[in-house]
Design an enzyme around this catalytic site. Structure first.
Site, PDB file in Angstrom:
ATOM      1  N   ILE A  13      -8.085 -10.385 -10.639  1.00 20.05           N
ATOM      2  CA  ILE A  13      -8.727 -10.057 -11.909  1.00 20.05           C
ATOM      3  C   ILE A  13     -10.224  -9.930 -11.657  1.00 20.05           C
ATOM      4  O   ILE A  13     -10.822 -10.785 -10.998  1.00 20.05           O
ATOM      5  CB  ILE A  13      -8.421 -11.138 -12.960  1.00 20.05           C
ATOM      6  CG1 ILE A  13      -6.923 -11.093 -13.277  1.00 20.05           C
ATOM      7  CG2 ILE A  13      -9.255 -10.929 -14.220  1.00 20.05           C
ATOM      8  CD1 ILE A  13      -6.453 -12.178 -14.207  1.00 20.05           C
ATOM      9  N   LEU A  14     -10.811  -8.850 -12.152  1.00 21.91           N
ATOM     10  CA  LEU A  14     -12.222  -8.564 -11.884  1.00 21.91           C
ATOM     11  C   LEU A  14     -13.088  -9.021 -13.062  1.00 21.91           C
ATOM     12  O   LEU A  14     -12.657  -8.959 -14.220  1.00 21.91           O
ATOM     13  CB  LEU A  14     -12.392  -7.066 -11.638  1.00 21.91           C
ATOM     14  CG  LEU A  14     -11.647  -6.580 -10.384  1.00 21.91           C
ATOM     15  CD1 LEU A  14     -11.445  -5.074 -10.413  1.00 21.91           C
ATOM     16  CD2 LEU A  14     -12.377  -7.005  -9.112  1.00 21.91           C
TER      17      LEU A  14
ATOM     18  N   GLY B 219       0.780  -1.235   0.000  1.00 24.52           N
ATOM     19  CA  GLY B 219       0.000   0.000   0.000  1.00 24.52           C
ATOM     20  C   GLY B 219       0.810   1.283   0.000  1.00 24.52           C
ATOM     21  O   GLY B 219       0.372   2.295   0.544  1.00 24.52           O
ATOM     22  N   THR B 220       1.978   1.281  -0.664  1.00 23.45           N
ATOM     23  CA  THR B 220       2.712   2.551  -0.733  1.00 23.45           C
ATOM     24  C   THR B 220       1.982   3.550  -1.632  1.00 23.45           C
ATOM     25  O   THR B 220       1.994   4.751  -1.355  1.00 23.45           O
ATOM     26  CB  THR B 220       4.165   2.365  -1.217  1.00 23.45           C
ATOM     27  OG1 THR B 220       4.169   1.867  -2.540  1.00 23.45           O
ATOM     28  CG2 THR B 220       4.936   1.428  -0.294  1.00 23.45           C
ATOM     29  N   ASN B 221       1.337   3.061  -2.677  1.00 24.19           N
ATOM     30  CA  ASN B 221       0.526   3.984  -3.497  1.00 24.19           C
ATOM     31  C   ASN B 221      -0.656   4.508  -2.684  1.00 24.19           C
ATOM     32  O   ASN B 221      -0.986   5.693  -2.764  1.00 24.19           O
ATOM     33  CB  ASN B 221       0.040   3.292  -4.772  1.00 24.19           C
ATOM     34  CG  ASN B 221       1.095   3.277  -5.854  1.00 24.19           C
ATOM     35  OD1 ASN B 221       1.408   4.318  -6.432  1.00 24.19           O
ATOM     36  ND2 ASN B 221       1.668   2.115  -6.112  1.00 24.19           N
TER      37      ASN B 221
ATOM     38  N   ASN C 246      -6.638   2.126 -12.398  1.00 27.09           N
ATOM     39  CA  ASN C 246      -5.605   1.199 -11.937  1.00 27.09           C
ATOM     40  C   ASN C 246      -4.251   1.801 -12.258  1.00 27.09           C
ATOM     41  O   ASN C 246      -4.135   2.620 -13.164  1.00 27.09           O
ATOM     42  CB  ASN C 246      -5.756  -0.135 -12.679  1.00 27.09           C
ATOM     43  CG  ASN C 246      -4.705  -1.163 -12.288  1.00 27.09           C
ATOM     44  OD1 ASN C 246      -4.401  -1.324 -11.104  1.00 27.09           O
ATOM     45  ND2 ASN C 246      -4.143  -1.847 -13.270  1.00 27.09           N
TER      46      ASN C 246
ATOM     47  N   MET D 108      -4.474  -7.275  -6.590  1.00 23.14           N
ATOM     48  CA  MET D 108      -3.973  -8.352  -7.430  1.00 23.14           C
ATOM     49  C   MET D 108      -5.026  -9.408  -7.776  1.00 23.14           C
ATOM     50  O   MET D 108      -4.719 -10.595  -7.852  1.00 23.14           O
ATOM     51  CB  MET D 108      -2.772  -9.024  -6.740  1.00 23.14           C
ATOM     52  CG  MET D 108      -1.628  -8.079  -6.432  1.00 23.14           C
ATOM     53  SD  MET D 108      -0.991  -7.242  -7.897  1.00 23.14           S
ATOM     54  CE  MET D 108      -0.075  -8.586  -8.645  1.00 23.14           C
TER      55      MET D 108
ATOM     56  N   HIS E 106      -0.355   0.574 -13.281  1.00 21.70           N
ATOM     57  CA  HIS E 106       0.356  -0.613 -13.756  1.00 21.70           C
ATOM     58  C   HIS E 106       1.830  -0.237 -13.979  1.00 21.70           C
ATOM     59  O   HIS E 106       2.118   0.798 -14.582  1.00 21.70           O
ATOM     60  CB  HIS E 106      -0.267  -1.109 -15.063  1.00 21.70           C
ATOM     61  CG  HIS E 106       0.364  -2.360 -15.559  1.00 21.70           C
ATOM     62  ND1 HIS E 106       0.110  -3.598 -14.988  1.00 21.70           N
ATOM     63  CD2 HIS E 106       1.268  -2.576 -16.534  1.00 21.70           C
ATOM     64  CE1 HIS E 106       0.830  -4.519 -15.604  1.00 21.70           C
ATOM     65  NE2 HIS E 106       1.541  -3.928 -16.551  1.00 21.70           N
TER      66      HIS E 106
HETATM   67  C1  GRF Z   1       2.801  -1.254  -7.736  1.00 23.81           C
HETATM   68  O1  GRF Z   1       3.988  -1.450  -8.434  1.00 23.81           O
HETATM   69  C2  GRF Z   1       1.642  -1.234  -8.674  1.00 23.81           C
HETATM   70  O2  GRF Z   1       1.948  -0.631  -9.904  1.00 23.81           O
HETATM   71  C3  GRF Z   1       1.391  -2.692  -8.866  1.00 23.81           C
HETATM   72  O3  GRF Z   1       1.564  -3.251  -7.600  1.00 23.81           O
HETATM   73  C4  GRF Z   1       2.461  -2.445  -6.850  1.00 23.81           C
HETATM   74  C5  GRF Z   1       1.758  -2.043  -5.599  1.00 23.81           C
HETATM   75  O4  GRF Z   1       2.585  -1.414  -4.695  1.00 23.81           O
HETATM   76  N1  GRF Z   1       0.105  -2.912  -9.484  1.00 23.81           N
HETATM   77  P1  GRF Z   1       1.981  -0.790  -3.374  1.00 23.81           P
HETATM   78  O5  GRF Z   1       1.099  -1.851  -2.707  1.00 23.81           O
HETATM   79  O6  GRF Z   1       1.201   0.425  -3.732  1.00 23.81           O
HETATM   80  O7  GRF Z   1       3.177  -0.477  -2.531  1.00 23.81           O
END
Ligand code: GRF
Length: 223
Positions: free
Chosen positions: A101-102, A21-23, A116, A99, A118
């Site tokens: 697929i929907l 969850g860094t994003n 999303n 992670m 990617h």
């Molecule tokens: C990211 O690289 C994102 O692009 C991919 O999974 C990773 C998730 O990282 N789909 P985080 O959980 O947000 O740290």
């Protein structure tokens, strides 16, 4: 009424995660700082106990798990997930390292209001193991793309894309770290645009202020 003009107040954001969850964290920070006109009203993970759920809890955001292993059929998992999302009256569903697929039914239900991120320069390398594939192909550049989610896996219209160089001594891990830095810039940026009502999804592709974006989305340049 389109998905982007449901009133001028802060948008209600639901973030779906599966891991660290860094994003998500960058989105929490940006909403807290007020640089996004939106509020994260729930974080939902398909895996219990992941770090991203702790990040939500630390920020006093409702953190829920809908464990995919509790469902025999993908449709049933998606229905439970959709119910949670709807119960939080989401304006935008944000997949951030989610992670699973929907199903088409789920994707269509949230068409134009689900995005999303990617870790590749889409349309190159949809799917997994993007960094190893880019290195093995001898590419000089890699990157990340935020896109609207459609039925095609990692194939929906791009909103914004950032590029990084690939160095000769890169490993998938070093490249992933460089790409992730860009992810943390472009995801809040894309969500901000959505919350300002500036993004749209048409049959032709993604639009910004009503103008069709290029196939690879906006080219993100560092401020
Ligand atoms: C990211 O690289 C994102 O692009 C991919 O999974 C990773 C998730 O990282 N789909 P985080 O959980 O947000 O740290």
């Amino acid at each position: 009424m389109s998905s982007t003009d449901r009133g001028a107040g802060p948008k209600r954001l639901v973030v779906l995660i599966s891991g660290s969850g860094t994003n998500l964290q960058t989105l929490i920070d940006a909403t807290r700082q007020g640089s996004i006109n939106g509020r994260i009203v729930a974080v939902i993970s398909n895996k219990p106990g992941v770090r991203g759920l702790e990040r939500a809890q630390s920020a006093d955001i409702p953190a829920l798990t809908v464990d995919h292993r509790d469902f025999q059929r993908r449709e049933d998992f998606d229905a439970a997930l959709a119910e949670q999302i709807e119960s939080h009256r989401a304006d935008l569903v944000i997949l951030a390292g989610f992670m699973r697929i929907l199903t088409p039914g789920f994707v269509n239900r949230f068409a134009g209001r689900m995005m999303n991120i990617h870790p590749s320069l889409l349309p190159r390398y949809p799917g997994l193991d993007t960094h190893r594939r880019a290195i093995d192909a001898g590419d000089r550049e890699a990157g990340a793309t935020v896109h609207f989610v459609t039925e095609e896996l990692d194939g929906g219209p791009a909103i914004v894309q950032a590029r990084v160089p690939i160095h000769p001594d890169d490993t998938p891990a070093t490249l992933a770290a460089r790409v992730l830095e860009k992810e943390h810039l472009i995801y809040p940026y894309a969500v901000k645009l959505f919350c300002e009502g500036r993004l749209g999804l048409t049959g032709q592709g993604a639009t910004l202020d009503g103008t069709l974006l290029p196939r690879t989305g906006l080219a993100y340049l560092d401020p």
